[in-house]
Write an enzyme that holds these catalytic residues in place. Structure first.
Site, PDB file in Angstrom:
ATOM      1  N   ASP A  72      -2.026   1.676  -4.959  1.00  9.63           N
ATOM      2  CA  ASP A  72      -3.364   2.339  -4.597  1.00  9.63           C
ATOM      3  C   ASP A  72      -4.305   1.231  -4.829  1.00  9.63           C
ATOM      4  O   ASP A  72      -4.318   0.365  -5.562  1.00  9.63           O
ATOM      5  CB  ASP A  72      -3.847   3.496  -5.157  1.00  9.63           C
ATOM      6  CG  ASP A  72      -3.080   4.906  -4.953  1.00  9.63           C
ATOM      7  OD1 ASP A  72      -2.325   4.831  -3.680  1.00  9.63           O
ATOM      8  OD2 ASP A  72      -2.806   5.603  -5.669  1.00  9.63           O
ATOM      9  N   HIS A  80       0.791  -1.238  -0.093  1.00  9.02           N
ATOM     10  CA  HIS A  80      -0.105  -0.233   0.031  1.00  9.02           C
ATOM     11  C   HIS A  80       0.806   1.278  -0.012  1.00  9.02           C
ATOM     12  O   HIS A  80       0.343   2.328  -0.270  1.00  9.02           O
ATOM     13  CB  HIS A  80      -1.021   0.122   1.238  1.00  9.02           C
ATOM     14  CG  HIS A  80      -2.249   0.457   0.965  1.00  9.02           C
ATOM     15  ND1 HIS A  80      -2.576   1.593  -0.106  1.00  9.02           N
ATOM     16  CD2 HIS A  80      -3.360   0.389   1.605  1.00  9.02           C
ATOM     17  CE1 HIS A  80      -3.744   1.904  -0.150  1.00  9.02           C
ATOM     18  NE2 HIS A  80      -4.568   1.148   0.658  1.00  9.02           N
TER      19      HIS A  80
END
Length: 422
Positions: free
Chosen positions: A398, A394
């Site tokens: 995204d 992450h």
């Protein structure tokens, strides 16, 4: 009588130490010239040490799992000659089983449970030697079968013709009346030292989870048309290898990848640099008797379905029998992990650090589903459905990008003719 001190040789590539994985001798054993002393593991390979002299082993350097520095004494041997000699062996014989967990290409999370510990010995029933020679099984499985009095020729393997511990458990469960110990019988406690490849896996999984903020996404795909096309292609394959689902999924992944370069990448978090790769070097998680290894399909985007099928079979076999080369076990840019017949409903695989994404198909199941009837309405049909799971880093990927990538793969799976279009 004289003594000979065998020191751990310089294995090359700047290696400062190695782990003792297996001792082939112990104090008091006699060893002949060129006999096996020990197997040691570096970050690059498992290396077999051989004795340059004959004699009796007086001292050994440590226990399995211990680290030993290059140039340190490994064994001391009492020879038949006179005088005391301290010497480094001139060369080490490298086995053809490089370590899949070598930094910076760690082995990913083991997606299959490790084999169960061997049960307490039971009365051994003599087995015909001819049967044992006709089946494929690891030494640990053969030893367990011998302890239980099972003729391996009577055991049906679940996959690829190789008998595993799970196959023995199934045989025991269905043949309890034959006097074999039940699969759920109480077993003695056992302590297993975590060494070698298993220790590398442990260290790299801990590093991956410690350093990477994972997130996962799962989508359901209708694989009915894909399976129909696969059946048709196999029917006309001639002498080409049989297609499994994996070549089709890899092709779909490669077709979708140009629009999502952030997923075909590696993240050097110390330097703060993400490298996005133009070629897809696909890591293929492969379960072996020693643990999970990740052979790499180079330039997967340039291979057709049949070439991918051949490469998958070749690399998987090389990983399992220990002939995979070091360069075939490193350099992946994204990893695909499949649980095969144990696919489950969904899973959350651990990223193969320093990659930023790992994707995995789950088991295909048949369920009723509403589909268009061609007249503006719907009808119920039996369809083959499969979930597709992905885990991403992450910090650099995204959620929108990961979900969009899986949706692109889904469209290709559900309209498989696009996989063959130029």
């Amino acid at each position: 009588m004289g003594t000979f001190t065998f020191r751990l040789p310089d294995i090359g590539e700047g290696i400062a130490e190695a782990e003792i994985v297996t001792w082939h001798v112990k104090v008091g054993d006699r060893i002949e010239e060129d006999g096996k002393i020990a197997d040691v593991m570096t970050d690059k390979a498992t290396v077999e040490m051989e004795s340059p002299v004959s004699g009796v082993v007086l001292e050994v350097a440590g226990a399995e799992g211990d680290m030993i520095a290059i140039g340190s004494p490994l064994v001391v041997i009492e020879t038949d000659g006179e005088g005391e000699v301290e010497e480094v062996a001139p060369a080490a014989k490298a086995e053809s089983a490089p370590v899949a967990a070598a930094a910076p290409e760690p082995v990913i999370e083991a997606t299959l449970a490790p084999p169960p510990p061997a049960p307490a010995p039971a009365p051994v029933v003599e087995q015909p030697v001819a049967h044992a020679a006709k089946v494929l099984a690891s030494p640990a499985v053969r030893a367990r079968a011998a302890d239980l009095g099972i003729d391996l020729a009577q055991v049906k393997p679940a996959e690829d013709g190789r008998i595993r511990h799970a196959d023995l458990d199934a045989f025991l469960a269905y043949n309890a009346a034959g006097g074999f110990r039940a699969a759920g019988a109480k077993r003695a406690d056992q302590q297993v030292k975590v060494i070698g490849l298993r220790r590398r896996i442990s260290e790299n999984m801990a590093a991956s989870k410690r350093n990477i903020p994972h997130f996962s996404y799962v989508e359901e795909c209708d694989a009915t048309a894909l399976e129909e096309m696969r059946t048709q292609l196999n029917a006309a394959r001639g002498n080409r290898p049989k297609l499994t689902l994996l070549p089709l999924l890899i092709t779909a992944l490669c077709r979708a990848m140009p629009d999502f370069p952030m997923l075909n990448a590696r993240f050097d978090d110390e330097a703060g640099v993400v490298t996005r790769f133009g070629s897809v070097h696909l890591g293929m998680a492969t379960q072996t008797d020693g643990g999970l290894m990740v052979p790499v399909i180079r330039d997967a985007q340039d291979k057709n379905l049949w070439q991918l099928a051949s490469e998958i079979a070749r690399l998987a076999e090389a990983a399992r029998n220990g002939t995979a080369k070091s360069e075939e076990l490193s350099g992946s840019t994204i990893t695909l992990t499949s649980l095969g017949p144990l696919g489950g409903v969904a899973h959350t695989p651990v990223i193969n650090r320093p990659e930023v994404a790992i994707i995995g198909p789950n088991r295909i199941i048949e369920r009723p589903m509403f589909v268009p009837d061609g007249m503006g309405g719907e009808r119920i049909e039996k369809r083959k459905l499969m979930n597709l799971s992905i885990s991403c880093d992450h910090r650099v990927v995204d959620g929108w990008d990961a979900a969009s990538f899986v949706q692109a793969i889904k469209r290709l799976i559900e309209t498989p003719v696009l996989l063959l279009a130029d």
